[in-house]
Every structure is written in C-alpha cells, then in structure tokens.
Design an enzyme around this catalytic site. Sequence first.
Site, mmCIF file in Angstrom:
data_model
loop_
_atom_site.group_PDB
_atom_site.id
_atom_site.type_symbol
_atom_site.label_atom_id
_atom_site.label_comp_id
_atom_site.label_asym_id
_atom_site.label_seq_id
_atom_site.Cartn_x
_atom_site.Cartn_y
_atom_site.Cartn_z
ATOM 1 N N ASP A 64 32.169 16.497 44.378
ATOM 2 C CA ASP A 64 33.490 17.170 44.607
ATOM 3 C C ASP A 64 34.477 16.154 44.987
ATOM 4 O O ASP A 64 34.274 15.153 45.774
ATOM 5 C CB ASP A 64 33.197 17.993 45.764
ATOM 6 C CG ASP A 64 34.388 18.840 46.109
ATOM 7 O OD1 ASP A 64 35.515 18.626 45.605
ATOM 8 O OD2 ASP A 64 34.213 19.999 46.974
ATOM 9 N N ARG B 292 37.692 16.535 45.495
ATOM 10 C CA ARG B 292 39.011 17.101 46.195
ATOM 11 C C ARG B 292 39.264 16.363 47.719
ATOM 12 O O ARG B 292 38.219 15.705 48.432
ATOM 13 C CB ARG B 292 38.821 18.293 46.364
ATOM 14 C CG ARG B 292 38.866 19.305 45.182
ATOM 15 C CD ARG B 292 38.661 20.687 45.304
ATOM 16 N NE ARG B 292 37.309 21.108 45.653
ATOM 17 C CZ ARG B 292 36.667 22.139 46.081
ATOM 18 N NH1 ARG B 292 37.444 23.333 45.755
ATOM 19 N NH2 ARG B 292 35.359 22.388 46.368
#
Length: 360
Positions: free
Chosen positions: A292, A294
């Site tokens: 991930d 983000r």
Amino acid sequence: MSLTPTQTELLARARADLRMGVPVVLAGGAGGAVIAAAETLAQERLEDLRALGRPELALTARRAATLKARAYDGDLARIVIPEEAGAAWIAAAADPADDLAHPLMGPFIARREGEAGFARAAIALAKSARLLPAAVVVEVEAPGELAHAHGLTLLPLEGSLPAATAGLSEVVSARVPLAVSEAGRLHVFRPEDGSEEHYAVEIGAPPREAPVLARLHSACFTGDLLGSLKCDCGPQLRAALAQMGAEGAGVLLYLNQEGRGIGLANKMRAYSLQDQGFDTVEANHRLGFEDDERDFRIGAEILRAMGFSRVRLLTNNPAKVAMLERCGLKVVERVPLKVGENPHNAAYLATKAKKSGHLL
C-alpha cells in the site's frame, strides 16, 4: 519577491519531465546525477546518457527480489546495465508484464560501492509521477552546468530524498444536492506541490465539537465509476454516503490515490498480473511497489482543516485508524463497512484480510 522556483515547484516540474521521458538533473553534496524514468526512456536518450558516464538501473528491493538481484542498499538495488542492453531491456527489467513468457536472463550485477542517495531519490520521483518505480541514473560532475547546457530541470536534493508531500489549501466549496442528501457540499483541496486535488463531501452541518462520521475513500475509477466487480470500492463509496445521509451528517474524503497510491496505469498492470495468477499483494511487489503506497496523512490534514478533531471512522482497515491517531485525530469508534463482496472479488478480499489486516 523571487521568481526562482521553490523546491516544491521544482519537484512538480521534475515529475512532469519524467512522465514525458525528459531526464532530470539532481544535485547534492559535491556531485550530481542525471536520471530518467525507465518506463519512458527512449533509445536515443539512453545513448546520450551513456555519453555522460556509466548508467545504472535503480530498482526497488521488491522488484529486485523478483529478478533475483541483490539489493545491497537495503530498500533498492543499483543494477549495472550491460553495454549491449538498450531501452527495451531497461523497460523489461522494470515492467513484469512479460516476466513469465519472456523472463530476462541474469545474473544481474548489483553495485555494492558508493552512495545510493541519487538512486533512492530517482525511485521516489518515479513513484510520485505514478510511473513504474525504476530509473536510470548516471552520476555526473558539475550538475548545474550540465542542466543549464541542455535546458534540463535542476533539482537540488535536501538530504537524500525529495521533500515530503506539501501542504493543502482549500480552493473552493459549494452546495451540491445529492441523492442521499440535499444538504451536500463539496470542498476542493489543492496540494501545494501541484499533484492531484482531493475532495471532501460534507453531508449536512456536522458540529465541529462532536465526533464526525467520516470515511477516507481512495479514488477507484474502475469501481466507483464503471462498477467493476474486481473490488468493493464502489459499494463502499455508496454505502458510506448513504449512511451519512441517513444520519444527516458526515464527511467523505475522496482522495486521489488510485490503486493504493500507484496510479491507474500501474493498477491495470497489477490487474494483468492477477490474471497470470498472482494475488493483489504479490502483483504490487512484482511491479516494485509495497502493499500500500497511499499517504493517509492527507486525509488527516483535510479533516483538521475543516475543524474536526474526533471521528467515527467508516473503515475495515485498522491502519487508517492507527494513522489518524498518529496524526493527532481521535478515533472514538471504528464503524465497519462490509459491503460489495461477489464471486469476482472474493479472493481479493480474502487477500486483503490475510495479508493487509483488513477486518472483513
């Protein structure tokens, strides 16, 4: 007043150059480097880079592991590019699309000596440009003179990495009646570094002194707009807005971090790898990304800018709860959002639960 671009403005220019296949010059310490994104590098420019020195291919440790190359620098590997290798070889080393059908023949020779600061910065820039996380790096002397002579962007490094994501400012907000609530308002927030804007959908008039029902929703073009069955994003978006409408108040943050922060093109690359039999996490790793990518600090900054300090967070992801807490926001309740499972995304959701800790 100075007309000279700031570090943040130079970063935005450098990202745009890399996306177009234009090299960028980095300067730091007593030297510098010319870098080019592996994905957009043309053969002619590779030959020009070779005229400057010995080019190396900087890959993340994730991608290096797939190629069975040694990541002596920990988080990355600096691969020696064979003299006979062209731009197509570099692109194939960066992109796993044909790994199974046409695997690159090793062994790959990785550098041990020297500093990896320029390579690390090059990978970070490629990621921020939503390109594959791989770059060609040629160390040079007199980087300022070289940049001036060829009209290239010169980016002074502050330390070994580009500056962190810049702050956000609200550009405008306006009333937008929605199907779930006629009392809707859309706020537009613009990052100072020229990257994608982010949005806050405010339902009703949630009091700032009370915990607000909130969701941090990452943009998903395929799920939110096209109704893709490969994920649960679209149903989560609509269910979150519906719950806020039913309660009469809430804030949904629509963050432009497509594909867990890797961009739509790389997300489609990951989908292609999933069709080859890899799960969503394995696909990201083969591309060179983490599970991930983000940055949920963006969501925390928007909530604070809107005057909220406590939230009831609509999420199945404990990492979002922990992040908001680290950013100084109090999560008084985690509100589950279990919707959208279907035969096409069952394996994807199982992987999120097993490998990413989602509570499904």
